[in-house]
Write an enzyme that holds these catalytic residues in place. Structure first.
Site, PDB file in Angstrom:
ATOM      1  CG  ASP A 215      -1.856  -0.953   1.248  1.00 39.59           C
ATOM      2  OD1 ASP A 215      -2.344  -1.787   0.374  1.00 39.59           O
ATOM      3  OD2 ASP A 215      -2.614  -1.415   2.366  1.00 39.59           O
ATOM      4  CG  ASP A 217      -1.509   4.028   3.354  1.00 41.46           C
ATOM      5  OD1 ASP A 217      -1.255   2.755   3.085  1.00 41.46           O
ATOM      6  OD2 ASP A 217      -2.669   4.097   3.861  1.00 41.46           O
ATOM      7  CD1 TRP A 277      -9.989  -0.631   2.527  1.00 39.33           C
ATOM      8  CD2 TRP A 277     -11.353  -1.285   4.251  1.00 39.33           C
ATOM      9  NE1 TRP A 277      -9.734  -0.666   3.986  1.00 39.33           N
ATOM     10  CE2 TRP A 277     -10.404  -0.839   5.005  1.00 39.33           C
ATOM     11  CE3 TRP A 277     -13.012  -1.816   4.985  1.00 39.33           C
ATOM     12  CZ2 TRP A 277     -10.619  -1.714   6.166  1.00 39.33           C
ATOM     13  CZ3 TRP A 277     -12.687  -2.338   6.098  1.00 39.33           C
ATOM     14  CH2 TRP A 277     -11.044  -2.355   6.942  1.00 39.33           C
ATOM     15  CD  GLU A 280      -8.287  -6.119   0.122  1.00 35.36           C
ATOM     16  OE1 GLU A 280      -7.413  -5.919   0.267  1.00 35.36           O
ATOM     17  OE2 GLU A 280      -9.328  -6.422  -0.405  1.00 35.36           O
ATOM     18  CG  ASP A 281      -5.142  -7.666   2.988  1.00 39.24           C
ATOM     19  OD1 ASP A 281      -4.441  -7.580   1.401  1.00 39.24           O
ATOM     20  OD2 ASP A 281      -5.612  -6.824   3.514  1.00 39.24           O
ATOM     21  CG  MET A 307      -1.745   4.312   7.674  1.00 38.13           C
ATOM     22  SD  MET A 307      -2.918   4.016   7.659  1.00 38.13           S
ATOM     23  CE  MET A 307      -2.869   1.948   7.239  1.00 38.13           C
ATOM     24  CG  HIS A 310      -5.475   8.183   4.220  1.00 39.44           C
ATOM     25  ND1 HIS A 310      -6.200   7.333   3.555  1.00 39.44           N
ATOM     26  CD2 HIS A 310      -4.345   7.141   4.788  1.00 39.44           C
ATOM     27  CE1 HIS A 310      -6.559   5.975   3.460  1.00 39.44           C
ATOM     28  NE2 HIS A 310      -4.737   5.661   3.604  1.00 39.44           N
ATOM     29  NE  ARG A 312     -13.708   3.639   5.321  1.00 33.81           N
ATOM     30  CZ  ARG A 312     -12.450   2.787   5.385  1.00 33.81           C
ATOM     31  NH1 ARG A 312     -11.639   2.860   3.991  1.00 33.81           N
ATOM     32  NH2 ARG A 312     -12.058   2.079   6.419  1.00 33.81           N
TER      33      ARG A 312
END
Length: 371
Positions: A215, A217, A277, A280-281, A307, A310, A312
C-alpha cells in the site's frame, strides 16, 4: 743541420698523415660492415615474414622470435609472461550480495510534516534509473524484485513513499523496480485485482523472481525488514502504528506482502471479485494456508510501519459481501484469480522514480438486493 731537421720533421708529418689515413680507412670499414649487417637483417626479416605466411606455426620476428618446440599430444604452450600491448584486463566477477547488508541503520525516524517533491526525491536518488529501477553496483542480488503498488489519487502519499523507500531498498542491496498500478476512472476501487494486473504487467518488463505488494501509505520504520521473498509467503507489515504496533489478529495479511512466482501461481494469484474496501487480504491468507503454505513474518520489533493518515477514499467504501466471500475461498480460488483476470492497459509511462501503468478494470457486478 737545418736540412736534416727539416727532413725529420717532414718524415714525422708523413707518418702522421699515413696514420690518419689508416685510422680513417678502419673507420670506413667498420661503418661499411655495420650498414651491410643491417641490410642483411632487413632481408632476413623480409624472408622471415614470407616464410611465416606459408608456415604460420613459426615466428621469426625479432628480437624474441624462435622456432617453437613441437609438443606431444595433450600438452600446451605456456602463457607468455610478457603482457601484450593490446591486452584487455578481465573484469572480476561481481560477488553475491550479503544476506545482511552492512549499510543498514536499523530503526528509522519517519515523519510526514516536511514538504516533499518528486524533484527532491530524484536528487536524493541519482543512481535510480528511468522507470524506478536500481541494481546494486558492487554485488549481485539473489532476486530481482518487483514492487507493486495499487493506486488512485494518492500523489501526496506517493512522494513520501518514494522518499523513504528508495534509500531503504538501495541500502538493502535489492535489485528492484517500482510499478504504480493506477486504476482509471471513478468506479469502485479493487485493490486485489490491481495487484494481479501488476504481477502480469511487470513480467512484460523483465523476468522478476519476487513480487512485493505494498500500500502506498505504509512506510517501514526499520531497514532491517528486508524487501525480498522467502521460502514461504512473507507478511512484512505486522506492526502498524494504527494497531498499536501489534498484529491485529493471527490471519492478518494486509498492508505489505511478498510472494515468489511459484507461490503466487500456486494460489492462483489474488481474488478479482473484492470490490471496495476489506476482505481481500483474508482471502489471500486463506489461499496460502489451503495450499499447504505458511505465512512468514519478521520480528515484531523490525516489522513496524507508520501509516500516513488520511480519510477513506471515495468509491472505496467497505464491501458488505466480504465476510461471505472469505468463507467461500476454498470454492472460489480455483476459478477466481490470475486465470480469470480481465483488464485493459491504457498507458505505460516510465518516470525517473517509478513506472506508471494506468489500467481499466471494469465495473463491479450489481449487488443482490437485501433479503
Amino acid at each position: 743541420m737545418t736540412r736534416l731537421m727539416l727532413g725529420r720533421t717532414l718524415e714525422r708529418i708523413c707518418k702522421a698523415v699515413l696514420l690518419l689515413c689508416l685510422v680513417h680507412f678502419l673507420i670506413m670499414m667498420i661503418l661499411y660492415f655495420d650498414v651491410y649487417s643491417q641490410r642483411f637483417d632487413i632481408f632476413s626479416r623480409f624472408n622471415g615474414r614470407n616464410f611465416s605466411r606459408t608456415h604460420p606455426y613459426y615466428n621469426l620476428s625479432r628480437p624474441n622470435g624462435t622456432f617453437p618446440t613441437y609438443l606431444p599430444a595433450g600438452d600446451h604452450f605456456l602463457p607468455s609472461t610478457k603482457p601484450e600491448t593490446n591486452y584487455t584486463p578481465t573484469i572480476k566477477p561481481v560477488p553475491p550480495c550479503p544476506e545482511v547488508p552492512p549499510g543498514l541503520v536499523g530503526r528509522l525516524l519517519i515523519e510526514f510534516s516536511s514538504a516533499m517533491t518528486l524533484e527532491r526525491v530524484q536528487k536524493e536518488n541519482p543512481d535510480v534509473t528511468n522507470g524506478g529501477k536500481y541494481t546494486p553496483p558492487d554485488c549481485k542480488a539473489k532476486q530481482k524484485v518487483a514492487i507493486i503498488i495499487p493506486y488512485r489519487h494518492r500523489d501526496h502519499h506517493l512522494k513520501y513513499w518514494l522518499h523513504y523507500l528508495h534509500p531503504i531498498l538501495r541500502r538493502q542491496k535489492i535489485d528492484y523496480g517500482i510499478f504504480i498500478i493506477n486504476q482509471y476512472g471513478e468506479d469502485t476501487f479493487n485493490r486485489a485485482k490491481l495487484l494481479n494486473i501488476g504481477y502480469t504487467e511487470v513480467l512484460k518488463d523483465a523476468e522478476y523472481d519476487c513480487f512485493i505488494f505494498s500500500d502506498v501509505d505504509l512506510i517501514p520504520m526499520d531497514d532491517r525488514n528486508l524487501y525480498h521473498c522467502y521460502d514461504q509467503p512473507r507478511h512484512f507489515a505486522i506492526a502498524m502504528d494504527k494497531f498499536g504496533f501489534r498484529l491485529p489478529y493471527a490471519g492478518y495479511f494486509g498492508g505489505v506482502s511478498g510472494l515468489t512466482k511459484v507461490q503466487f501461481l500456486k494460489i492462483n494469484g489474488f481474488p478479482n471479485e473484492y470490490w471496495g474496501w476489506g476482505g481481500e487480504d483474508d482471502d489471500i491468507y486463506n489461499r496460502i494456508t489451503l495450499n499447504g503454505m505458511k505465512v512468514s513474518r519478521p520480528d515484531v520489533r523490525i516489522g513496524r510501519y507508520r501509516m500516513i493518515k488520511h480519510e477513506r477514499d471515495k468509491h472505496n467504501e467497505p464491501n458488505p459481501q466480504r465476510f461471505n466471500k472469505i468463507q467461500n475461498t476454498k470454492a472460489s480460488m480455483k476459478r477466481d484469480g490470475i486465470n480469470s483476470l480481465q483488464y485493459r492497459v491504457l498507458e505505460v509511462t516510465k518516470y525517473p522514480l517509478f513506472t506508471n501503468i494506468t489500467v481499466e478494470i471494469g465495473k463491479p457486478p450489481p449487488r443482490p438486493p437485501r433479503g
